[in-house]
Design a protein around this motif. Structure first.
Motif, PDB file in Angstrom:
ATOM      1  N   PHE A  63       0.875  -1.049  -0.111  1.00 15.10           N
ATOM      2  CA  PHE A  63      -0.034  -0.257  -0.249  1.00 15.10           C
ATOM      3  C   PHE A  63       0.750   1.136  -0.061  1.00 15.10           C
ATOM      4  O   PHE A  63       0.405   2.470  -0.277  1.00 15.10           O
ATOM      5  CB  PHE A  63      -1.000  -0.086   1.171  1.00 15.10           C
ATOM      6  CG  PHE A  63      -1.939  -1.080   1.067  1.00 15.10           C
ATOM      7  CD1 PHE A  63      -2.221  -1.928   0.264  1.00 15.10           C
ATOM      8  CD2 PHE A  63      -2.641  -1.311   2.452  1.00 15.10           C
ATOM      9  CE1 PHE A  63      -3.281  -3.079   0.392  1.00 15.10           C
ATOM     10  CE2 PHE A  63      -3.561  -2.477   2.516  1.00 15.10           C
ATOM     11  CZ  PHE A  63      -3.591  -3.145   1.421  1.00 15.10           C
ATOM     12  N   THR A 129      -4.911   4.421  -4.393  1.00 12.74           N
ATOM     13  CA  THR A 129      -6.171   3.468  -3.790  1.00 12.74           C
ATOM     14  C   THR A 129      -7.246   3.210  -4.842  1.00 12.74           C
ATOM     15  O   THR A 129      -8.002   2.030  -4.863  1.00 12.74           O
ATOM     16  CB  THR A 129      -6.282   3.976  -2.409  1.00 12.74           C
ATOM     17  OG1 THR A 129      -5.495   4.359  -1.726  1.00 12.74           O
ATOM     18  CG2 THR A 129      -7.353   2.890  -1.765  1.00 12.74           C
ATOM     19  N   TRP A 142      -6.489   8.908  -2.764  1.00 16.99           N
ATOM     20  CA  TRP A 142      -5.819   8.079  -1.434  1.00 16.99           C
ATOM     21  C   TRP A 142      -6.677   8.384  -0.173  1.00 16.99           C
ATOM     22  O   TRP A 142      -7.122   9.430  -0.286  1.00 16.99           O
ATOM     23  CB  TRP A 142      -4.307   8.450  -1.408  1.00 16.99           C
ATOM     24  CG  TRP A 142      -3.447   7.832  -0.425  1.00 16.99           C
ATOM     25  CD1 TRP A 142      -3.080   6.846  -0.805  1.00 16.99           C
ATOM     26  CD2 TRP A 142      -2.853   8.492   0.613  1.00 16.99           C
ATOM     27  NE1 TRP A 142      -2.458   6.320   0.465  1.00 16.99           N
ATOM     28  CE2 TRP A 142      -1.875   7.352   1.138  1.00 16.99           C
ATOM     29  CE3 TRP A 142      -2.678   9.380   0.862  1.00 16.99           C
ATOM     30  CZ2 TRP A 142      -1.239   7.551   2.306  1.00 16.99           C
ATOM     31  CZ3 TRP A 142      -1.914  10.097   2.096  1.00 16.99           C
ATOM     32  CH2 TRP A 142      -1.073   8.909   2.631  1.00 16.99           C
ATOM     33  N   HIS A 225     -11.996   3.291   6.338  1.00 12.35           N
ATOM     34  CA  HIS A 225     -11.399   3.241   4.992  1.00 12.35           C
ATOM     35  C   HIS A 225     -12.718   3.371   3.831  1.00 12.35           C
ATOM     36  O   HIS A 225     -12.159   3.870   2.711  1.00 12.35           O
ATOM     37  CB  HIS A 225     -10.943   1.618   4.736  1.00 12.35           C
ATOM     38  CG  HIS A 225     -10.298   1.790   3.602  1.00 12.35           C
ATOM     39  ND1 HIS A 225      -9.319   2.326   2.869  1.00 12.35           N
ATOM     40  CD2 HIS A 225     -11.002   0.558   2.463  1.00 12.35           C
ATOM     41  CE1 HIS A 225      -9.078   1.558   1.770  1.00 12.35           C
ATOM     42  NE2 HIS A 225     -10.087   0.742   1.394  1.00 12.35           N
ATOM     43  N   PHE A 289     -12.546  -3.210   6.469  1.00 14.99           N
ATOM     44  CA  PHE A 289     -12.094  -1.979   5.278  1.00 14.99           C
ATOM     45  C   PHE A 289     -13.340  -1.721   4.424  1.00 14.99           C
ATOM     46  O   PHE A 289     -13.908  -0.768   4.072  1.00 14.99           O
ATOM     47  CB  PHE A 289     -11.060  -2.730   4.443  1.00 14.99           C
ATOM     48  CG  PHE A 289      -9.861  -2.788   5.136  1.00 14.99           C
ATOM     49  CD1 PHE A 289      -8.979  -1.449   5.342  1.00 14.99           C
ATOM     50  CD2 PHE A 289      -9.127  -3.963   5.598  1.00 14.99           C
ATOM     51  CE1 PHE A 289      -7.711  -1.502   5.966  1.00 14.99           C
ATOM     52  CE2 PHE A 289      -8.021  -3.871   6.241  1.00 14.99           C
ATOM     53  CZ  PHE A 289      -7.449  -2.739   6.468  1.00 14.99           C
ATOM     54  N   GLU A 356     -12.428 -10.511  -0.446  1.00 16.98           N
ATOM     55  CA  GLU A 356     -12.252  -9.085  -0.352  1.00 16.98           C
ATOM     56  C   GLU A 356     -12.586  -8.468  -1.715  1.00 16.98           C
ATOM     57  O   GLU A 356     -12.979  -9.295  -2.800  1.00 16.98           O
ATOM     58  CB  GLU A 356     -10.701  -8.741  -0.114  1.00 16.98           C
ATOM     59  CG  GLU A 356     -10.578  -8.009   0.847  1.00 16.98           C
ATOM     60  CD  GLU A 356     -11.291  -7.089   1.671  1.00 16.98           C
ATOM     61  OE1 GLU A 356     -12.062  -6.233   0.754  1.00 16.98           O
ATOM     62  OE2 GLU A 356     -11.450  -6.652   2.943  1.00 16.98           O
TER      63      GLU A 356
HETATM   64  O1  3ON Z   1      -4.196   9.208  11.508  1.00 17.17           O
HETATM   65  C1  3ON Z   1      -4.304   8.609  10.513  1.00 17.17           C
HETATM   66  C2  3ON Z   1      -5.515   7.964  10.029  1.00 17.17           C
HETATM   67  C3  3ON Z   1      -5.640   7.488   8.532  1.00 17.17           C
HETATM   68  C4  3ON Z   1      -6.482   7.754   7.704  1.00 17.17           C
HETATM   69  C5  3ON Z   1      -3.382   7.476  10.673  1.00 17.17           C
HETATM   70  C6  3ON Z   1      -3.163   6.644   9.130  1.00 17.17           C
HETATM   71  C7  3ON Z   1      -2.067   7.751   8.641  1.00 17.17           C
HETATM   72  C8  3ON Z   1      -2.653   5.373   9.037  1.00 17.17           C
HETATM   73  C9  3ON Z   1      -4.345   6.975   8.103  1.00 17.17           C
HETATM   74  C10 3ON Z   1      -4.160   6.564   6.800  1.00 17.17           C
HETATM   75  C11 3ON Z   1      -4.676   5.630   6.173  1.00 17.17           C
HETATM   76  C12 3ON Z   1      -4.357   5.287   4.709  1.00 17.17           C
HETATM   77  C13 3ON Z   1      -3.546   6.005   4.045  1.00 17.17           C
HETATM   78  C14 3ON Z   1      -5.052   4.034   4.263  1.00 17.17           C
HETATM   79  C15 3ON Z   1      -4.930   3.463   3.032  1.00 17.17           C
HETATM   80  C16 3ON Z   1      -5.437   2.451   2.533  1.00 17.17           C
HETATM   81  C17 3ON Z   1      -5.122   1.698   1.461  1.00 17.17           C
HETATM   82  C18 3ON Z   1      -4.136   2.096   0.475  1.00 17.17           C
HETATM   83  C19 3ON Z   1      -5.585   0.644   1.049  1.00 17.17           C
HETATM   84  C20 3ON Z   1      -6.370  -0.593   1.747  1.00 17.17           C
HETATM   85  C21 3ON Z   1      -6.793  -1.595   1.422  1.00 17.17           C
HETATM   86  C22 3ON Z   1      -7.547  -2.804   2.130  1.00 17.17           C
HETATM   87  C23 3ON Z   1      -7.770  -3.928   1.731  1.00 17.17           C
HETATM   88  C24 3ON Z   1      -8.555  -4.969   2.589  1.00 17.17           C
HETATM   89  C25 3ON Z   1      -7.019  -4.424   0.469  1.00 17.17           C
HETATM   90  C26 3ON Z   1      -6.844  -5.866   0.456  1.00 17.17           C
HETATM   91  C27 3ON Z   1      -6.161  -6.282  -0.501  1.00 17.17           C
HETATM   92  C28 3ON Z   1      -5.777  -7.780  -0.955  1.00 17.17           C
HETATM   93  C29 3ON Z   1      -6.808  -8.818  -0.027  1.00 17.17           C
HETATM   94  C30 3ON Z   1      -5.293  -8.205  -2.061  1.00 17.17           C
HETATM   95  O2  3ON Z   1      -3.983  -7.981  -1.957  1.00 17.17           O
END
Ligand code: 3ON
Ligand code: FE
Length: 478
Positions: A63, A129, A142, A225, A289, A356
């Motif tokens: 990520f 994302t 993102w 998310h 998520f 997912e």
């Molecule tokens: O204070 C902050 C709050 C926040 C929103 C803390 C922080 C900096 C951690 C934050 C930022 C969060 C971010 C940038 C989240 C990004 C999420 C992302 C890029 C992807 C999430 C994907 C979720 C899933 C379940 C993906 C699954 C994928 C598979 C099973 C296949 O590989």
């Protein structure tokens, strides 16, 4: 103890899908098995990390990889591929320097140990994302920043989007907006986390204008998310997590590694109505998520979500490439029935196997619906990379699978209706998904017939290269 089923993949194959793609290309896809349906017209945009290293220096978590957009445009039975990185200033700076200059939110630290990371509290907006098309704008999203606006024709980066100043400098527009097909509006949200967190609900009109519908404050830290949407409610799962930032501040861990599930603490549904009134309802502890869909039925609200028994985090200083799948928590699809008047929540397991990326027909968003398409593992229990697409009939409970195991690894399924009229069958259309095919070390865009999901693909389009495992995307017929 339940005996783990034999593996459905080889680790070496799986790892090849995490190699960086360094090139940007534009070409007609000319290796096609089967036939692209003539009625399939429009563009599939998808986003995901395109580079997982800089000059051999590896990102510690997928990520954290730089956002790369792929566009596959369909017309007259032909398909054209284009890909480009989102040219954020951070991406350009790291390319120029040839080394990691920024910490990543999930698992990446600058070289040199804690001393070179301490007090560097910047979050690198990797714009990796999701990608949505609204009001003529193509936006790379993102979770913790403003969107990047891109040229929809050639994917050139235009720049950060603040919707004419309507999105404040400290506000964010997260990666999971939802489009209301009936009104053409795109509904999104932003979170400003802290000891108290502020959630803003945004509406983007079909002309691309942003307005704020409501803002609510909730106590405690929020990691939201995705959300679920119905005509009268915006619905969040308040995951029972805490954020203890000291190791992050001291350079010892990334921000994401400082998040953990609070023991024995219930999850909460946050229901926000159109006037911005908030109601919270407790349910069993879990981490969510993605929500699949939600709808209102008499006095109840149905919410379908992928739930994990714990926050699936990576321990500091570990490499995701070494992950032991038997120890990775599995997401499962659950149905929640909420009664706001009685203040009750009931839940029921829909799909037991690890899954997912749930999707529904676009016209069903927020409405009663029958079919879910979702990525799943290729065996009934345990955990593994996603290698199958499942179709679930939410009315009968019937589950059908199309497995690409042992050498194929799937990404998010995207449902495209054949005909957008309200009277067509809900599953009359195609499921599009990008498969990493380890046999050829390249990716395929596979088109499945949604009414015969386990049948032979309608078409398999062989790309000329691989595309690293990605996150989310959109199909637009405009
Ligand atoms: O204070 C902050 C709050 C926040 C929103 C803390 C922080 C900096 C951690 C934050 C930022 C969060 C971010 C940038 C989240 C990004 C999420 C992302 C890029 C992807 C999430 C994907 C979720 C899933 C379940 C993906 C699954 C994928 C598979 C099973 C296949 O590989
Ligand atoms: Fe997501």
């Amino acid at each position: 103890m339940v005996q783990a089923a034999s593996p459905t993949f080889s680790r070496q194959d799986w790892l090849k899908g995490y190699e960086s793609l360094k090139t940007e290309q534009a070409y007609w896809i000319d290796e096609i098995e089967g036939q692209i349906p003539l009625e399939l017209e429009g563009t599939l945009f998808r986003n995901g990390p395109g580079q997982l290293d800089i000059n051999g220096q590896k990102y510690g978590h997928p990520f954290d990889g730089d956002g790369m957009i792929c566009a596959i445009a369909f017309k007259d039975g032909k398909a054209h591929f284009t890909n480009q990185f989102v040219k954020t200033p951070e991406f350009l700076a790291e390319q120029k320097a040839g080394k990691i200059l920024y910490r990543g939110v999930f698992g990446t630290q600058k070289a040199g140990g804690w001393l070179s990371n301490i007090f560097d509290l910047r979050n690198k907006n990797v714009a990796n994302t999701n990608v949505v098309y609204q009001g003529g704008k193509l936006l790379a999203l993102w979770e913790a920043a403003h969107p990047y606006s891109l040229n929809p024709k050639n994917l050139d980066t235009v720049g950060l989007e603040n919707f004419g100043g309507k999105l404040g400098a400290r506000e964010v527009f997260t990666a999971h907006p939802r489009k209301d097909d009936r009104t053409g509006e795109l509904w999104g949200f932003g979170v400003q986390p802290g000891p108290k967190s502020k959630i803003s609900i945004y509406r983007v009109s079909d002309h691309g204008e942003l307005s704020t519908e409501s803002q609510v404050e909730v106590s405690g830290f929020c990691f939201l998310h995705d959300f679920a949407y119905t005509p009268n409610y915006r619905i969040f799962m308040q995951n029972p997590v805490s954020f203890k930032p000291l190791p992050f501040i001291l350079g010892l861990a990334t921000a994401g590694e400082c998040i953990e599930l609070k023991p024995n603490t219930p999850s909460q549904f946050l229901l926000i109505d159109r006037q911005g009134n908030l109601q919270t309802l407790e349910t069993d502890p879990c981490f969510v998520f993605h929500h699949c869909n939600a709808y209102e039925q008499d006095d109840e609200i149905i919410v379908d979500s992928v739930c994990y028994p714990d926050y699936p985090k990576l321990e500091p200083n570990t490499d995701f490439r070494d992950v032991n799948f038997d120890q990775v928590v599995a997401g499962q699809l659950w149905r929640f029935t909420i009664n706001p008047k009685l203040g009750t929540v009931q839940r029921e397991l829909i799909l037991e196997r690890s899954c997912e990326f749930p999707v529904v027909h676009p016209r069903c968003m927020g409405q009663e619906y029958r079919y879910t398409y979702i990525g799943a593992i290729a065996k009934e229990s345990g955990n593994a990379p996603l290698q199958a697409i499942a179709k679930i009939d939410m009315t009968t409970g019937k589950q059908e699978f199309h497995s690409f195991a042992p050498r194929g690894f799937i990404s998010e399924p995207i449902f495209v209706p054949r005909d957008r009229s309200a009277t067509s069958a809900e599953d009359d259309g195609w499921v599009l998904t990008l498969i990493f095919n380890a046999e050829h070390n390249r990716s395929d865009l596979v088109i499945l017939d949604a009414q015969n999901i386990s049948g032979k693909p309608v078409a398999t389009l062989h790309l000329k290269h691989h595309v690293p495992y990605g996150l989310h995307g959109t199909f637009t017929q405009e």
